[in-house]
Structures are given as structure tokens and as C-alpha cells.
Design a protein around this motif. Structure first.
Motif, PDB file in Angstrom:
ATOM      1  N   ARG A 130     -37.908  28.615  26.538  1.00 55.25           N
ATOM      2  CA  ARG A 130     -37.821  27.318  27.220  1.00 55.25           C
ATOM      3  C   ARG A 130     -37.032  26.266  26.441  1.00 55.25           C
ATOM      4  O   ARG A 130     -36.574  25.299  27.025  1.00 55.25           O
ATOM      5  CB  ARG A 130     -39.221  26.773  27.504  1.00 55.25           C
ATOM      6  N   SER A 131     -36.886  26.440  25.141  1.00 51.76           N
ATOM      7  CA  SER A 131     -36.091  25.504  24.340  1.00 51.76           C
ATOM      8  C   SER A 131     -35.128  26.312  23.472  1.00 51.76           C
ATOM      9  O   SER A 131     -35.386  27.485  23.178  1.00 51.76           O
ATOM     10  CB  SER A 131     -36.998  24.647  23.449  1.00 51.76           C
ATOM     11  N   PRO A 132     -34.015  25.701  23.069  1.00 50.21           N
ATOM     12  CA  PRO A 132     -33.062  26.441  22.241  1.00 50.21           C
ATOM     13  C   PRO A 132     -33.685  26.987  20.955  1.00 50.21           C
ATOM     14  O   PRO A 132     -33.455  28.154  20.602  1.00 50.21           O
ATOM     15  CB  PRO A 132     -31.971  25.401  21.937  1.00 50.21           C
ATOM     16  N   LEU A 133     -34.475  26.198  20.258  1.00 52.64           N
ATOM     17  CA  LEU A 133     -35.058  26.656  18.998  1.00 52.64           C
ATOM     18  C   LEU A 133     -36.018  27.822  19.213  1.00 52.64           C
ATOM     19  O   LEU A 133     -35.973  28.819  18.491  1.00 52.64           O
ATOM     20  CB  LEU A 133     -35.766  25.500  18.289  1.00 52.64           C
ATOM     21  N   ARG A 134     -36.861  27.712  20.215  1.00 53.91           N
ATOM     22  CA  ARG A 134     -37.798  28.807  20.497  1.00 53.91           C
ATOM     23  C   ARG A 134     -37.050  30.055  20.954  1.00 53.91           C
ATOM     24  O   ARG A 134     -37.437  31.171  20.635  1.00 53.91           O
ATOM     25  CB  ARG A 134     -38.822  28.368  21.538  1.00 53.91           C
ATOM     26  N   THR A 135     -35.972  29.881  21.696  1.00 57.10           N
ATOM     27  CA  THR A 135     -35.176  31.025  22.139  1.00 57.10           C
ATOM     28  C   THR A 135     -34.535  31.720  20.949  1.00 57.10           C
ATOM     29  O   THR A 135     -34.502  32.960  20.898  1.00 57.10           O
ATOM     30  CB  THR A 135     -34.110  30.587  23.163  1.00 57.10           C
ATOM     31  N   VAL A 136     -34.051  30.949  19.985  1.00 53.42           N
ATOM     32  CA  VAL A 136     -33.481  31.553  18.771  1.00 53.42           C
ATOM     33  C   VAL A 136     -34.530  32.437  18.092  1.00 53.42           C
ATOM     34  O   VAL A 136     -34.250  33.584  17.724  1.00 53.42           O
ATOM     35  CB  VAL A 136     -32.949  30.465  17.805  1.00 53.42           C
ATOM     36  N   GLY A 137     -35.731  31.931  17.945  1.00 52.00           N
ATOM     37  CA  GLY A 137     -36.799  32.717  17.326  1.00 52.00           C
ATOM     38  C   GLY A 137     -37.135  33.959  18.124  1.00 52.00           C
ATOM     39  O   GLY A 137     -37.294  35.052  17.567  1.00 52.00           O
ATOM     40  N   THR A 138     -37.240  33.816  19.431  1.00 43.68           N
ATOM     41  CA  THR A 138     -37.560  34.958  20.300  1.00 43.68           C
ATOM     42  C   THR A 138     -36.484  36.028  20.208  1.00 43.68           C
ATOM     43  O   THR A 138     -36.792  37.219  20.068  1.00 43.68           O
ATOM     44  CB  THR A 138     -37.721  34.476  21.765  1.00 43.68           C
ATOM     45  N   MET A 139     -35.229  35.627  20.279  1.00 37.98           N
ATOM     46  CA  MET A 139     -34.126  36.591  20.228  1.00 37.98           C
ATOM     47  C   MET A 139     -34.027  37.249  18.848  1.00 37.98           C
ATOM     48  O   MET A 139     -33.749  38.446  18.743  1.00 37.98           O
ATOM     49  CB  MET A 139     -32.797  35.920  20.580  1.00 37.98           C
TER      50      MET A 139
END
Length: 192
Positions: free
Chosen positions: A125-134
Motif C-alpha cells: 500500500r505504500s512505497p516503503l512497505r512495497t520495497v520491504g515486501t518485494m
């Protein structure tokens, strides 16, 4: 509507926005497998390593995030099984499991599940969280791919990392950056 009801009806992943449960789920699983198969054809061999650079991992991570745990894993399992029985849609048009990069394909199934589970908890849902997820999804792919590569090439861990991880880090960083823009952007576009 109370906050409890609003949370219960909010879609967990992008795939939940498509109506019609069974037909939707089958279409999403098959569609994601085909998407990864098509992305795999965007493939460039790297001199000195039996593992090519391809669009597969990016498609796997996006699919897992969009579909959630169950559908994400199912789509990658379908992709792997179809390739094992002869569909030539692995990188460079390959099929079967007798190849140096097959461990990464096993990792795709696991990453589809892990990334899907994280996305369902807001990991896209947010760029930072997406970076972590990916990044976690890529780590899962590498965790399955590197041991297979070690066995396939009869090499030690250091050599396998040189063959199957280091050449891909810059490309993976670009894929993560693209996902960090695409996934949160899709949620904003859909206003969810």
C-alpha cells in the motif's frame, strides 16, 4: 457503517476487486501464470552464468502481491507444473526441470505465497512497505534458487552466489523500485 464492517469489507489484495469468486479466482490464477510465462520470454543470457536475466521475477512478485497468498501460490504452482510437463514458457523458452535455474522457479511458488500474505496485510500500500515486501519475496526466490544452483553446478555457496545472485542485484533493485511505484499507485488509483 462501523469501522469493524469497513475493515471486513475492504479488499485485502488487488485481485479481490474483481467480482465473481470462483470464476474470478480461476481466471486470476491462470492469468498470472500466463503473465509470468510471457514475462519470462523477456530474457537475456549473462555470460558466465547459466541463469539468465528475465522478467519472470518481476511478474512473480507483482502477481503474488495482486493475488494474495492462496492465489499467488496457486498461480506460480500452475506456472511451474505446466513448464515441467513441456509448456516452453520458462526463461529462454525452456521447459522441464532439468536446468540450472529450476530452483528459482520453485522459489516462485514460495514467493507468490509470501508476497501475497504480506500484501494482504498492507505490504503493497505504500512505497516503503512495497520495497520491504518485494525484497522479502526476492530473498525467498534466492533461498530456493541458490541451493539448486549449487547442486546443479557442483559449486560451493560463494560460487553459487557469484553465478546466481550478484549479477542480478542491480536489476532486482530496479524491479523493486518499479513495484514500489506500481502497486501503491494502483491502490491510489482505485482509491482503496
Amino acid at each position: 457503517m462501523s469501522n469493524t464492517q469497513a475493515v471486513a469489507t475492504r479488499p485485502a489484495v488487488l485481485g479481490d476487486l474483481v467480482p465473481g469468486r470462483l470464476v474470478r479466482d480461476v481466471a486470476l490464477v491462470v492469468g498470472a501464470a500466463v503473465f509470468v510465462g510471457i514475462a519470462a520470454q523477456v530474457s537475456v543470457p549473462i555470460p558466465g552464468t547459466p541463469v539468465p536475466v528475465s522478467g519472470q521475477t518481476f511478474a512473480v512478485l507483482l502477481s503474488g502481491a495482486a493475488l494474495g497468498l492462496g492465489r499467488g501460490a496457486a498461480s506460480m504452482l500452475l506456472y511451474a507444473l505446466a513448464g515441467m510437463v513441456g509448456v516452453p514458457w520458462f526463461a529462454e523458452g525452456a521447459s522441464g526441470w532439468h536446468m540450472a535455474s529450476f530452483g528459482y522457479i520453485i522459489g516462485f511458488v514460495l514467493a507468490g505465497a509470501v508476497v501475497g500474505a504480506l500484501a494482504a496485510r498492507g505490504g503493497d500500500r505504500s512505497p516503503l512497505r512495497t520495497v520491504g515486501t518485494m525484497a522479502i519475496g526476492l530473498a525467498v526466490i534466492y533461498a530456493a534458487g541458490v541451493p539448486w544452483l549449487m547442486a546443479w553446478t557442483h559449486s560451493d555457496l560463494g560460487k553459487a552466489l557469484s553465478l546466481g545472485v550478484r549479477p542480478f542485484l542491480i536489476g532486482d533493485a530496479i524491479k523493486i523500485a518499479l513495484a514500489a511505484g506500481l502497486l501503491p499507485g494502483a491502490w491510489r488509483l482505485l482509491r482503496r
